[in-house]
Design a protein around this motif. Sequence first.
Motif, PDB file in Angstrom:
ATOM      1  N   GLN A  70       0.858  -1.186   0.000  1.00 46.48           N
ATOM      2  CA  GLN A  70       0.000   0.000   0.000  1.00 46.48           C
ATOM      3  C   GLN A  70       0.892   1.232   0.000  1.00 46.48           C
ATOM      4  O   GLN A  70       1.675   1.448   0.926  1.00 46.48           O
ATOM      5  N   THR A  71       0.794   2.047  -1.064  1.00 41.79           N
ATOM      6  CA  THR A  71       1.549   3.294  -1.151  1.00 41.79           C
ATOM      7  C   THR A  71       0.587   4.468  -1.019  1.00 41.79           C
ATOM      8  O   THR A  71      -0.626   4.289  -0.945  1.00 41.79           O
ATOM      9  N   MET A 104       6.818  -2.389   5.340  1.00 41.20           N
ATOM     10  CA  MET A 104       7.643  -3.366   4.624  1.00 41.20           C
ATOM     11  C   MET A 104       9.109  -2.935   4.624  1.00 41.20           C
ATOM     12  O   MET A 104      10.011  -3.730   4.890  1.00 41.20           O
ATOM     13  N   LEU A 105       9.350  -1.669   4.339  1.00 41.72           N
ATOM     14  CA  LEU A 105      10.729  -1.177   4.268  1.00 41.72           C
ATOM     15  C   LEU A 105      11.380  -1.117   5.646  1.00 41.72           C
ATOM     16  O   LEU A 105      12.590  -1.315   5.780  1.00 41.72           O
ATOM     17  N   ALA A 106      10.573  -0.838   6.679  1.00 44.52           N
ATOM     18  CA  ALA A 106      11.123  -0.773   8.039  1.00 44.52           C
ATOM     19  C   ALA A 106      11.564  -2.137   8.529  1.00 44.52           C
ATOM     20  O   ALA A 106      12.420  -2.232   9.416  1.00 44.52           O
ATOM     21  N   ASP A 108       7.582  12.247  -0.951  1.00 40.72           N
ATOM     22  CA  ASP A 108       8.225  11.817   0.283  1.00 40.72           C
ATOM     23  C   ASP A 108       8.573  10.331   0.241  1.00 40.72           C
ATOM     24  O   ASP A 108       9.594   9.908   0.810  1.00 40.72           O
ATOM     25  N   GLU A 109       7.765   9.537  -0.453  1.00 46.90           N
ATOM     26  CA  GLU A 109       8.090   8.122  -0.609  1.00 46.90           C
ATOM     27  C   GLU A 109       9.358   7.960  -1.439  1.00 46.90           C
ATOM     28  O   GLU A 109      10.250   7.179  -1.088  1.00 46.90           O
ATOM     29  N   ARG A 110       9.429   8.700  -2.532  1.00 53.16           N
ATOM     30  CA  ARG A 110      10.605   8.616  -3.393  1.00 53.16           C
ATOM     31  C   ARG A 110      11.862   9.023  -2.637  1.00 53.16           C
ATOM     32  O   ARG A 110      12.911   8.378  -2.758  1.00 53.16           O
TER      33      ARG A 110
END
Length: 253
Positions: free
Chosen positions: A126-127, A168-170, A211-213
């Motif tokens: 989820q983005t 997921m990234l954390a 901010d995601e990028r």
Amino acid sequence: MSEGHRRSAEPESPARRPRVRLFLEQPLGEGQPLSLPAPAAHYLGSVMRLQPGAEIAVFNGRDGEWRVRLEELGKRGGAAQSLTRTAPQRDPPDLWLLFAPLKKARTDFIVEKATELGVARLLPVQTDFTNAERVRRDRLQAHAVEAAEQCGATHVPQVEDLRPLAAMLADWPEGRHLWWADETRAGAAARPDLGGPAAILIGPEGGFAPDERARIAGLPFARPMALGPRILRAETAALAAITLWQATQGDWR
């Protein structure tokens, strides 16, 4: 080992393989009895018009592909028996695909084609700009099974539940490279150049939020991936990225 056993362990020519392939989550081995669930028995008997005595190909994701003889077919299920192995177990490279779900048919397309191209695991994320708020994991898993049955694969990628990209990234595993398709880099030359466990991240329609990028770009395990001079639709980008990685770092080399 007998000559017969040596022959059975080798891949069988496509011309001699049964025309029907089926995925069953049951042990496979010479002489192994198999229980056919009702949906499988219905498919074999009513859709494919097979009769007891017919032979099909079966795989379970662990033991390769086996020639199996049908023993019984009924409304409540059926029975079969493993005969000989027709292909060894071939697992894909350790490649994950992280993708933002799209509209139903386009998400199905990503799952099916990623399975055919040789992805080991599928992880919906989820983005900020993801349109879908939920996914039917069981339905997507069924699409992965069907794709594996049709393309001759002996592995079925696991489809995970939808998770926020930030979470997921954390929780990212150490030692796995993340190649992310950044639409702002169209025309750049960045391409996968590191082997080992990897993952590809494809954003939603509209791309990643600023901010995601910025966050992804700052991660030590993340690297941008360019997919040619044009901006691609999300499902096209997924296929292009998998193909590029497979051709440079995967089992297409």
